[in-house]
Write a protein that holds these residues in place. Structure first.
Motif, PDB file in Angstrom:
ATOM      1  N   GLU A  57      22.506 -67.002 145.813  1.00  0.00           N
ATOM      2  CA  GLU A  57      22.713 -65.775 145.035  1.00  0.00           C
ATOM      3  C   GLU A  57      21.996 -64.595 145.669  1.00  0.00           C
ATOM      4  N   SER A  58      20.841 -64.845 146.327  1.00  0.00           N
ATOM      5  CA  SER A  58      20.129 -63.745 146.986  1.00  0.00           C
ATOM      6  C   SER A  58      20.903 -63.219 148.195  1.00  0.00           C
ATOM      7  N   MET A  59      21.836 -64.036 148.742  1.00  0.00           N
ATOM      8  CA  MET A  59      22.669 -63.593 149.859  1.00  0.00           C
ATOM      9  C   MET A  59      24.009 -63.041 149.375  1.00  0.00           C
ATOM     10  N   GLY A  60      24.225 -63.031 148.055  1.00  0.00           N
ATOM     11  CA  GLY A  60      25.482 -62.525 147.514  1.00  0.00           C
ATOM     12  C   GLY A  60      26.528 -63.618 147.357  1.00  0.00           C
ATOM     13  N   LEU A  61      26.140 -64.851 147.555  1.00  0.00           N
ATOM     14  CA  LEU A  61      27.068 -65.972 147.394  1.00  0.00           C
ATOM     15  C   LEU A  61      26.759 -66.658 146.078  1.00  0.00           C
ATOM     16  N   GLN A  62      27.813 -66.969 145.338  1.00  0.00           N
ATOM     17  CA  GLN A  62      27.611 -67.590 144.040  1.00  0.00           C
ATOM     18  C   GLN A  62      28.523 -68.800 143.904  1.00  0.00           C
ATOM     19  N   GLY A  63      28.104 -69.673 143.028  1.00  0.00           N
ATOM     20  CA  GLY A  63      28.961 -70.796 142.685  1.00  0.00           C
ATOM     21  C   GLY A  63      30.053 -70.344 141.738  1.00  0.00           C
ATOM     22  N   THR A  64      30.988 -71.224 141.451  1.00  0.00           N
ATOM     23  CA  THR A  64      32.143 -70.878 140.619  1.00  0.00           C
ATOM     24  C   THR A  64      31.721 -70.407 139.236  1.00  0.00           C
ATOM     25  N   TYR A  65      30.863 -71.159 138.576  1.00  0.00           N
ATOM     26  CA  TYR A  65      30.460 -70.806 137.214  1.00  0.00           C
ATOM     27  C   TYR A  65      29.588 -69.550 137.213  1.00  0.00           C
ATOM     28  N   SER A  66      28.694 -69.477 138.193  1.00  0.00           N
ATOM     29  CA  SER A  66      27.833 -68.291 138.275  1.00  0.00           C
ATOM     30  C   SER A  66      28.666 -67.041 138.560  1.00  0.00           C
ATOM     31  N   PHE A  67      29.652 -67.169 139.470  1.00  0.00           N
ATOM     32  CA  PHE A  67      30.526 -66.048 139.794  1.00  0.00           C
ATOM     33  C   PHE A  67      31.343 -65.629 138.573  1.00  0.00           C
ATOM     34  N   ALA A  68      31.861 -66.612 137.824  1.00  0.00           N
ATOM     35  CA  ALA A  68      32.641 -66.311 136.613  1.00  0.00           C
ATOM     36  C   ALA A  68      31.766 -65.610 135.580  1.00  0.00           C
ATOM     37  N   ASN A  69      30.528 -66.061 135.417  1.00  0.00           N
ATOM     38  CA  ASN A  69      29.620 -65.426 134.453  1.00  0.00           C
ATOM     39  C   ASN A  69      29.294 -63.992 134.859  1.00  0.00           C
ATOM     40  N   SER A  70      29.048 -63.791 136.164  1.00  0.00           N
ATOM     41  CA  SER A  70      28.731 -62.415 136.594  1.00  0.00           C
ATOM     42  C   SER A  70      29.939 -61.499 136.440  1.00  0.00           C
ATOM     43  N   LEU A  71      31.155 -62.004 136.709  1.00  0.00           N
ATOM     44  CA  LEU A  71      32.368 -61.190 136.504  1.00  0.00           C
ATOM     45  C   LEU A  71      32.575 -60.880 135.027  1.00  0.00           C
ATOM     46  N   ALA A  72      32.299 -61.851 134.168  1.00  0.00           N
ATOM     47  CA  ALA A  72      32.429 -61.612 132.729  1.00  0.00           C
ATOM     48  C   ALA A  72      31.437 -60.546 132.281  1.00  0.00           C
ATOM     49  N   GLU A  73      30.206 -60.602 132.828  1.00  0.00           N
ATOM     50  CA  GLU A  73      29.207 -59.587 132.478  1.00  0.00           C
ATOM     51  C   GLU A  73      29.645 -58.204 132.980  1.00  0.00           C
ATOM     52  N   GLU A  74      30.201 -58.174 134.217  1.00  0.00           N
ATOM     53  CA  GLU A  74      30.697 -56.898 134.747  1.00  0.00           C
ATOM     54  C   GLU A  74      31.844 -56.352 133.893  1.00  0.00           C
ATOM     55  N   ALA A  75      32.749 -57.242 133.466  1.00  0.00           N
ATOM     56  CA  ALA A  75      33.886 -56.810 132.635  1.00  0.00           C
ATOM     57  C   ALA A  75      33.396 -56.262 131.299  1.00  0.00           C
ATOM     58  N   LYS A  76      32.380 -56.904 130.742  1.00  0.00           N
ATOM     59  CA  LYS A  76      31.811 -56.435 129.471  1.00  0.00           C
ATOM     60  C   LYS A  76      31.206 -55.041 129.653  1.00  0.00           C
TER      61      LYS A  76
END
Length: 179
Positions: free
Chosen positions: A60-79
């Protein structure tokens, strides 16, 4: 006169012997030993050690995320985008209510500027992975060797007959004197 002639005829007596030999009749049974051995037993249960490496924070510190982490961050961005969109629309509506804020076209043009998103991908992590270890175990069950023995004693059976000597007169002695 005639000489006297004496004839002596002697027969010696003769003894007879009946000899019965002594007899020893031994019957020997050897002892019997039955042995049952149980060998030593060692049962081991081994639980291997575990090394746990959690590299989620490093990726995550390099900007790479797992599937669930990426989905959660996108959901937070959408919110956040939804909240910002609602706030923008409310702000535009307030501007449209005010006759001194300019024309509707100017208000909408100012409100419709595209939003820029910056994506940063690093080449090396800034956070180290979390490494932990769980020691393994070895458990053993030991059963010692065992010897079970059953002994049947031997026997000695004796049938003994005494010897004996019977003496009998086989021929009677005699002296025969003739004149």
């Amino acid at each position: 006169m005639r000489p006297i002639e004496i004839q002596i005829h002697q027969v010696s007596g003769q003894l007879g012997l009946n000899i019965t030999q002594p007899n020893i009749n031994l019957k020997i049974t050897a002892p019997n030993i039955e042995m049952k051995t149980t060998p030593v037993s060692l049962d081991l249960t081994i639980e291997p050690p575990e090394i746990l490496i959690d590299s989620k924070a490093s990726f995550e510190s390099m900007g790479l995320q797992g599937t669930y982490s990426f989905a959660n961050s996108l959901a937070e961005e959408a919110k956040q985008a939804c909240i910002q969109g609602i706030e923008k629309r409310v702000s535009v509506m307030h501007q449209m209510e005010d006759p001194h804020s300019g024309s509707i076209g100017q208000i909408i043009a100012a409100a419709s500027k595209p939003r820029e998103k910056q994506l940063v991908i690093g080449l090396s992590p800034s956070v180290r992975p979390d490494i932990s270890a769980k020691l393994g175990t070895i458990k053993g069950t030991y059963t010692p060797a065992r010897i079970d023995a059953t002994v049947k004693e031997g026997t000695i059976t004796n049938n003994f007959t005494w010897g004996k000597v019977d003496i009998y007169m086989e021929r009677e002695p005699s002296i025969d004197i003739k004149t």
